[in-house]
Motif scaffolding. Sequence first.
Motif, PDB file in Angstrom:
ATOM      1  N   THR A  90     -19.390  24.042 -20.348  1.00 35.98           N
ATOM      2  CA  THR A  90     -18.178  24.187 -19.321  1.00 35.98           C
ATOM      3  C   THR A  90     -16.917  24.144 -20.194  1.00 35.98           C
ATOM      4  O   THR A  90     -16.169  24.849 -20.029  1.00 35.98           O
ATOM      5  N   SER A  91     -16.640  22.858 -20.429  1.00 37.50           N
ATOM      6  CA  SER A  91     -15.299  22.524 -20.871  1.00 37.50           C
ATOM      7  C   SER A  91     -14.825  23.158 -22.189  1.00 37.50           C
ATOM      8  O   SER A  91     -13.652  23.731 -22.352  1.00 37.50           O
ATOM      9  N   PRO A  92     -15.513  22.598 -23.391  1.00 47.36           N
ATOM     10  CA  PRO A  92     -14.950  23.089 -24.655  1.00 47.36           C
ATOM     11  C   PRO A  92     -14.567  24.492 -24.788  1.00 47.36           C
ATOM     12  O   PRO A  92     -13.511  24.923 -25.393  1.00 47.36           O
ATOM     13  N   PRO A  93     -15.359  25.570 -24.377  1.00 50.27           N
ATOM     14  CA  PRO A  93     -15.030  27.156 -24.797  1.00 50.27           C
ATOM     15  C   PRO A  93     -13.911  27.416 -24.096  1.00 50.27           C
ATOM     16  O   PRO A  93     -12.811  27.959 -24.563  1.00 50.27           O
ATOM     17  N   MET A  94     -13.574  26.826 -22.707  1.00 49.83           N
ATOM     18  CA  MET A  94     -12.360  27.196 -22.105  1.00 49.83           C
ATOM     19  C   MET A  94     -11.359  26.506 -22.535  1.00 49.83           C
ATOM     20  O   MET A  94     -10.037  27.138 -22.721  1.00 49.83           O
ATOM     21  N   ASP A  95     -11.373  25.278 -22.899  1.00 50.38           N
ATOM     22  CA  ASP A  95     -10.289  24.493 -23.600  1.00 50.38           C
ATOM     23  C   ASP A  95      -9.744  25.118 -24.847  1.00 50.38           C
ATOM     24  O   ASP A  95      -8.588  25.440 -25.059  1.00 50.38           O
ATOM     25  N   SER A  96     -10.709  25.490 -25.548  1.00 51.52           N
ATOM     26  CA  SER A  96     -10.263  26.156 -27.140  1.00 51.52           C
ATOM     27  C   SER A  96      -9.695  27.444 -26.662  1.00 51.52           C
ATOM     28  O   SER A  96      -8.823  27.884 -27.524  1.00 51.52           O
ATOM     29  N   PHE A  97     -10.316  28.308 -25.793  1.00 52.79           N
ATOM     30  CA  PHE A  97      -9.733  29.565 -25.610  1.00 52.79           C
ATOM     31  C   PHE A  97      -8.284  29.453 -24.814  1.00 52.79           C
ATOM     32  O   PHE A  97      -7.283  30.058 -25.394  1.00 52.79           O
ATOM     33  N   CYS A  98      -8.052  28.575 -24.199  1.00 49.61           N
ATOM     34  CA  CYS A  98      -6.430  28.170 -23.505  1.00 49.61           C
ATOM     35  C   CYS A  98      -5.577  27.679 -24.760  1.00 49.61           C
ATOM     36  O   CYS A  98      -4.349  28.299 -24.949  1.00 49.61           O
ATOM     37  N   ASN A  99      -6.219  26.925 -25.623  1.00 52.10           N
ATOM     38  CA  ASN A  99      -5.417  26.485 -26.776  1.00 52.10           C
ATOM     39  C   ASN A  99      -5.124  27.726 -27.579  1.00 52.10           C
ATOM     40  O   ASN A  99      -3.963  27.832 -28.095  1.00 52.10           O
ATOM     41  N   GLY A 100      -5.971  28.401 -27.809  1.00 52.52           N
ATOM     42  CA  GLY A 100      -6.007  29.804 -28.734  1.00 52.52           C
ATOM     43  C   GLY A 100      -4.806  30.795 -27.964  1.00 52.52           C
ATOM     44  O   GLY A 100      -3.864  31.410 -28.725  1.00 52.52           O
TER      45      GLY A 100
ATOM     46  N   GLY B  31       2.912  33.981 -19.042  1.00 49.91           N
ATOM     47  CA  GLY B  31       2.791  32.747 -18.250  1.00 49.91           C
ATOM     48  C   GLY B  31       2.137  32.827 -17.287  1.00 49.91           C
ATOM     49  O   GLY B  31       1.195  32.079 -16.827  1.00 49.91           O
ATOM     50  N   VAL B  32       2.201  34.082 -16.539  1.00 51.00           N
ATOM     51  CA  VAL B  32       1.276  34.258 -15.026  1.00 51.00           C
ATOM     52  C   VAL B  32       0.058  34.231 -15.337  1.00 51.00           C
ATOM     53  O   VAL B  32      -0.909  33.711 -14.674  1.00 51.00           O
ATOM     54  N   GLU B  33      -0.375  35.049 -16.770  1.00 56.60           N
ATOM     55  CA  GLU B  33      -1.912  35.161 -16.967  1.00 56.60           C
ATOM     56  C   GLU B  33      -2.324  33.755 -17.295  1.00 56.60           C
ATOM     57  O   GLU B  33      -3.485  33.537 -17.120  1.00 56.60           O
ATOM     58  N   PHE B  34      -1.569  32.800 -18.152  1.00 60.61           N
ATOM     59  CA  PHE B  34      -2.024  31.640 -18.415  1.00 60.61           C
ATOM     60  C   PHE B  34      -2.167  30.669 -17.351  1.00 60.61           C
ATOM     61  O   PHE B  34      -3.185  30.016 -17.337  1.00 60.61           O
ATOM     62  N   ASN B  35      -1.418  30.798 -16.291  1.00 57.73           N
ATOM     63  CA  ASN B  35      -1.321  30.005 -15.210  1.00 57.73           C
ATOM     64  C   ASN B  35      -2.840  30.662 -14.377  1.00 57.73           C
ATOM     65  O   ASN B  35      -3.615  29.665 -13.641  1.00 57.73           O
ATOM     66  N   ARG B  36      -3.154  31.871 -14.290  1.00 53.78           N
ATOM     67  CA  ARG B  36      -4.314  32.528 -13.678  1.00 53.78           C
ATOM     68  C   ARG B  36      -5.608  31.688 -14.598  1.00 53.78           C
ATOM     69  O   ARG B  36      -6.414  31.547 -13.681  1.00 53.78           O
ATOM     70  N   LEU B  37      -5.526  31.529 -15.734  1.00 53.07           N
ATOM     71  CA  LEU B  37      -6.417  31.063 -16.541  1.00 53.07           C
ATOM     72  C   LEU B  37      -6.915  29.647 -16.204  1.00 53.07           C
ATOM     73  O   LEU B  37      -7.985  29.255 -16.144  1.00 53.07           O
ATOM     74  N   LEU B  38      -5.737  29.054 -15.965  1.00 50.94           N
ATOM     75  CA  LEU B  38      -5.760  27.521 -15.656  1.00 50.94           C
ATOM     76  C   LEU B  38      -6.493  27.264 -14.310  1.00 50.94           C
ATOM     77  O   LEU B  38      -7.348  26.450 -14.040  1.00 50.94           O
ATOM     78  N   GLN B  39      -6.095  28.292 -13.245  1.00 43.92           N
ATOM     79  CA  GLN B  39      -6.795  28.346 -12.115  1.00 43.92           C
ATOM     80  C   GLN B  39      -8.227  28.592 -12.188  1.00 43.92           C
ATOM     81  O   GLN B  39      -9.003  27.799 -11.478  1.00 43.92           O
ATOM     82  N   HIS B  40      -8.554  29.540 -12.905  1.00 42.67           N
ATOM     83  CA  HIS B  40      -9.760  29.855 -13.071  1.00 42.67           C
ATOM     84  C   HIS B  40     -10.637  28.549 -13.678  1.00 42.67           C
ATOM     85  O   HIS B  40     -11.792  28.407 -13.170  1.00 42.67           O
ATOM     86  N   LYS B  41     -10.076  27.885 -14.748  1.00 43.89           N
ATOM     87  CA  LYS B  41     -10.881  26.836 -15.332  1.00 43.89           C
ATOM     88  C   LYS B  41     -10.948  26.076 -14.286  1.00 43.89           C
ATOM     89  O   LYS B  41     -12.050  25.135 -14.384  1.00 43.89           O
ATOM     90  N   THR B  42      -9.895  25.176 -13.416  1.00 45.00           N
ATOM     91  CA  THR B  42     -10.217  24.411 -12.491  1.00 45.00           C
ATOM     92  C   THR B  42     -11.221  24.756 -11.381  1.00 45.00           C
ATOM     93  O   THR B  42     -11.938  23.843 -10.925  1.00 45.00           O
ATOM     94  N   GLN B  43     -11.216  25.914 -11.132  1.00 41.56           N
ATOM     95  CA  GLN B  43     -12.005  26.303 -10.103  1.00 41.56           C
ATOM     96  C   GLN B  43     -13.467  26.299 -10.785  1.00 41.56           C
ATOM     97  O   GLN B  43     -14.582  25.922  -9.940  1.00 41.56           O
ATOM     98  N   GLN B  44     -13.715  26.879 -11.956  1.00 43.90           N
ATOM     99  CA  GLN B  44     -14.956  26.632 -12.485  1.00 43.90           C
ATOM    100  C   GLN B  44     -15.455  25.237 -12.701  1.00 43.90           C
ATOM    101  O   GLN B  44     -16.655  24.804 -12.221  1.00 43.90           O
ATOM    102  N   GLN B  45     -14.667  24.249 -12.997  1.00 40.88           N
ATOM    103  CA  GLN B  45     -14.923  22.855 -13.004  1.00 40.88           C
ATOM    104  C   GLN B  45     -15.376  22.205 -11.694  1.00 40.88           C
ATOM    105  O   GLN B  45     -16.407  21.423 -11.602  1.00 40.88           O
ATOM    106  N   HIS B  46     -14.759  22.679 -10.719  1.00 38.87           N
ATOM    107  CA  HIS B  46     -14.998  22.321  -9.398  1.00 38.87           C
ATOM    108  C   HIS B  46     -16.448  22.854  -9.011  1.00 38.87           C
ATOM    109  O   HIS B  46     -17.227  22.250  -8.396  1.00 38.87           O
ATOM    110  N   GLN B  47     -16.729  24.054  -9.095  1.00 34.41           N
ATOM    111  CA  GLN B  47     -17.806  24.748  -8.862  1.00 34.41           C
ATOM    112  C   GLN B  47     -19.245  23.967  -9.582  1.00 34.41           C
ATOM    113  O   GLN B  47     -20.009  23.790  -9.038  1.00 34.41           O
TER     114      GLN B  47
END
Length: 177
Positions: free
Chosen positions: A79-89, A120-136
Amino acid sequence: MCAKVEYISKTQHYLKVKKPLLERQRRARMNKCLDALKTLVAELQSDDAILRMDKAEMLETTIVYMRSQAVCKLKTAWTSPPMDSFCNGYMNAVNEVSRVMAATPGMSVELGKSVMSHLGVEFNRLLQHKTQQQHQDTLSTKSHFPRPVSPASSGYHSDCDESSMATPVLSTVWRPW
């Protein structure tokens, strides 16, 4: 009077002397390792009760503990590293776009603002998607670990099978082409 000297073969010597000695040494090594394992697991679990267990109970407890640690590591790895590395990239790419636009002569300020605000809007959407995925993932009680879904996935069936989809892919994904 002559003393009768008995000769024993190497095999008989091994069976009478060497084998019991080697077996005692092997058991001593196993007991030493079991004691070290017992101490290590007691420290990691912060539970001194394991120190009073017999060898079989201690090994069973250790196996349960190791499996729980493996499950936690697998879940984190999925769950965590792929999304984190994608956000960093993604952020590295946004910085590069900003640098190129700033260095381009004759670049429209309005176009630059529009592109950067969109990113910036797309990055915020990615962060929301990431937190939703972690919550799920924390709420999920399933024993299997779904493959992470890349935000860049096209959403086509060939990208991944339906049973492994962790979350639905959003249909409105901005593409630069």
